[in-house]
Each structure stands twice: as C-alpha cells, then as structure tokens.
Design a protein around this motif. Structure first.
Motif, mmCIF file in Angstrom:
data_model
loop_
_atom_site.group_PDB
_atom_site.id
_atom_site.type_symbol
_atom_site.label_atom_id
_atom_site.label_comp_id
_atom_site.label_asym_id
_atom_site.label_seq_id
_atom_site.Cartn_x
_atom_site.Cartn_y
_atom_site.Cartn_z
ATOM 1 N N SER A 1 -4.493 2.787 4.509
ATOM 2 C CA SER A 1 -4.611 1.322 4.454
ATOM 3 C C SER A 1 -3.360 0.652 5.012
ATOM 4 C CB SER A 1 -4.854 0.868 3.020
ATOM 5 O OG SER A 1 -6.094 1.356 2.528
ATOM 6 N N ARG B 1 -3.581 0.748 8.676
ATOM 7 C CA ARG B 1 -4.584 -0.220 9.142
ATOM 8 C C ARG B 1 -3.998 -1.631 9.192
ATOM 9 N NH1 ARG B 1 -7.173 -3.543 6.173
ATOM 10 N NH2 ARG B 1 -6.868 -2.319 4.249
ATOM 11 N N TYR C 1 0.831 -1.208 0.000
ATOM 12 C CA TYR C 1 0.000 0.000 0.000
ATOM 13 C C TYR C 1 0.865 1.257 0.000
ATOM 14 C CZ TYR C 1 -4.407 -2.479 0.928
ATOM 15 O OH TYR C 1 -5.525 -3.282 0.825
#
Length: 326
Positions: A245, A248, A223
């Motif tokens: 992302s 996360r 990402y």
C-alpha cells in the motif's frame, strides 16, 4: 563812567549764528565703526534668510517622506507584524520571522508565542522554543497547536513520554475546538510515538485511525510504519500488505511532486519498502514473491544510478533463484 546810551547798546540781544546739521556734514573716518557693523549685520541677515529659503526649497520632499514613514509605521498593528512574520516563516527567513513575531508580542498579540516558538524550533534554539510554547499554553489552555509543537520538541529531545502526553492533549482539544491541525496527522504522530515506545498494538491502532480519517492526504509512511509494528508482532502478511500500500501511494503521489530531488526521495523509499517486503516473503517461504519484490527494487536502483545497491540486489536475486531451483 558809562553813559546810558552806551549801556543800552551793550545790552542789546545778539542772535546766535545758525548751526549746520551734522548729519549732512558728517563724513566717517577710518576710526568710525558704526557703518561697517551695520553693513556686516545686513550681510549676516541676508545669508541666514537665503539659507532658510534654500533649505525650504530642497528638503520639503525629504521631510514629507520621513513624516509619511512615521505615519505608516504608526498605522502598523500587531496583526500586520504577525502576518509578515508568518510569511517570513513560510519562506524560510527565520530571523525576520522571529523579529516580527517579537514585535507582535510586544504589541499584545499572545497568539504569536506559538509561531515564534516554531521559528525558534526551526532555528534549533530549543530552550527559547520551549519557553514560547509554555507561555502560549499558559495564555490559552485550549491551544492544540502549542501542545502539538511542544510534543515535536520533546520528540527531538527524546522525551517520548512527555511528547505522548502533549499529543494526547492536542487530540482531545482538536476533537472539541476549531484548529488547523488534522486528526489524521495527530493520530499518525501518536502512532509514531507508540512505535518508538514499542507499544506495537497502540501504534497499529493509531495508524489505523489515521488512515480512516477523511481529511488531508494519506502519507505512505503511515502504511510503512504500521508494517513495522505488524512485523514486530510477527504478523508478516499484514506487514507485506502495508508495504504494498505504501508503494501504491508513492506511485500516485510521485507524479505531483515539484522537484527531481523529491521524486528521487520517493523512489528511494519505494525501493526500501520492496526490499522489506521481500525479506518478509522469504520468512514466509514465498521465494517467488520475494524475487519479484527484489526485481522491482532493482529496477528502481538502476533508475537512481545506485550501483552499489544494484550489485547487492542482483546477488540476493541470484541466491534466491539458486535456492528455489534446488
């Protein structure tokens, strides 16, 4: 003149006196060596016999152990050496791994060339590693792992075009042949190569394909690196989404890592992604979002006891707040 009577008397046979046996009467003198030599040889023969008896009692276990060792070594196959070498490679005992892979190769196991090349690569002997990867491919042109490993070597040599060619071969072979390689990882590696070659669109396509694969574990780096490609193209919104992302994924995976060192490395990466996201938000005029990102980065820096970064982030936040108020 003799008379007949006298003559007859003189011709009468005389019996010889009996001779006594010398064996009975013999007594050795100081000059007689026969008996001494006889006793001497008896002593030597006794000593030799005793020596062999002692050796026979004290060494059978040792001889048996040596025999068993030879027998066990004779039973080892190239596969045994190959398996032992893999264990050594995994445990980090590179020298033992190389030695065992070499023995397996000498016994005819050509599959060992690839892993010995990996061992040489870890040892920093790039020339020997390259020779082994080339040999592995010469023996088996469908060896996707050898192509992939040679690509990694070329990347270390900064020969990115050669690496890209090998990754392409590895991807093509992985699509049609059974291999331990995962296409998720192959696409991610090719994405990295395209990123370094500044092929932004190619990098984004490869990272997207990597993320779309069902197998394996998603790396937050995929990402983050796709975010770099988006940034290079001026697509800041998508880049910010990718940094979010990446954070996360880190928050999910940080709970599973085994050591504090790994946790701190994950945390440091997340801190960096928050800072990059903040910079992009500034470029988009989103001061509030930028301050929020910097605040998250500041929290992590404080947890890491990174005082220098804490001061820098505090200065940035203060500056943004001042500008926002004006």
């Amino acid at each position: 003149m003799q008379t007949k009577k006298t003559k007859a008397k003189n011709t009468k046979k005389i019996k010889p006196a009996p001779i006594k046996s010398r064996a009975v009467a013999y007594k050795p003198t100081k000059q007689s060596w026969g008996g001494a030599i006889y006793i001497y040889w008896l002593i030597i023969l006794f000593f030799i016999a005793a020596t062999f008896y002692i050796l026979g009692r004290t060494h059978p276990t040792e001889v048996k152990q040596k025999t068993n060792t030879v027998a066990e070594e004779a039973l080892l196959t190239s596969d045994d050496y190959f398996d032992a070498a893999k264990s050594s490679l995994i445990s980090g005992d590179i020298d033992s791994a190389i030695a065992s892979f070499t023995t397996a190769i000498e016994d005819g196991n050509t599959a060992a060339y690839t892993l010995r090349g990996e061992a040489y690569l870890q040892a920093g002997d790039l020339a020997k590693a390259l020779d082994d990867f080339n040999t592995a491919i010469a023996y088996d042109g469908t060896n996707a792992v050898a192509y992939y490993d040679r690509a990694l070597l070329s990347m270390r040599l900064e020969d990115y075009n050669a690496a890209l060619n090998d990754i392409n071969n590895a991807l093509a072979l992985a699509a049609t042949n059974e291999t331990i390689l995962q296409q998720r990882d192959l696409y991610a590696k090719r994405g990295q190569l395209n990123l370094w070659l500044k092929n932004w669109e190619g990098a984004i396509a490869d990272y997207t394909n990597s993320l779309a694969r069902p197998e394996g574990i998603v790396s937050p780096n995929v990402y983050a690196e796709r975010a770099e490609a988006y940034t290079a193209l001026g697509n800041y919104a998508d880049a910010i989404t990718d940094y979010s992302s990446a954070v996360r994924v880190i928050s999910e995976q940080i709970q599973t890592v085994a050591t504090m060192e790994e946790r701190e490395a994950f945390a440091a990466d997340a801190m960096g992604y928050f800072e990059k996201s903040a910079a992009l938000n500034v470029n988009l005029g989103n001061a509030e979002a930028a301050i929020s990102d910097l605040g998250a980065a500041l929290t992590i820096a404080s947890k890491l006891n990174d005082e220098e970064t804490v001061l820098r982030l505090q200065t940035l936040i203060t500056g943004l707040q001042t500008n926002d108020n004006n």
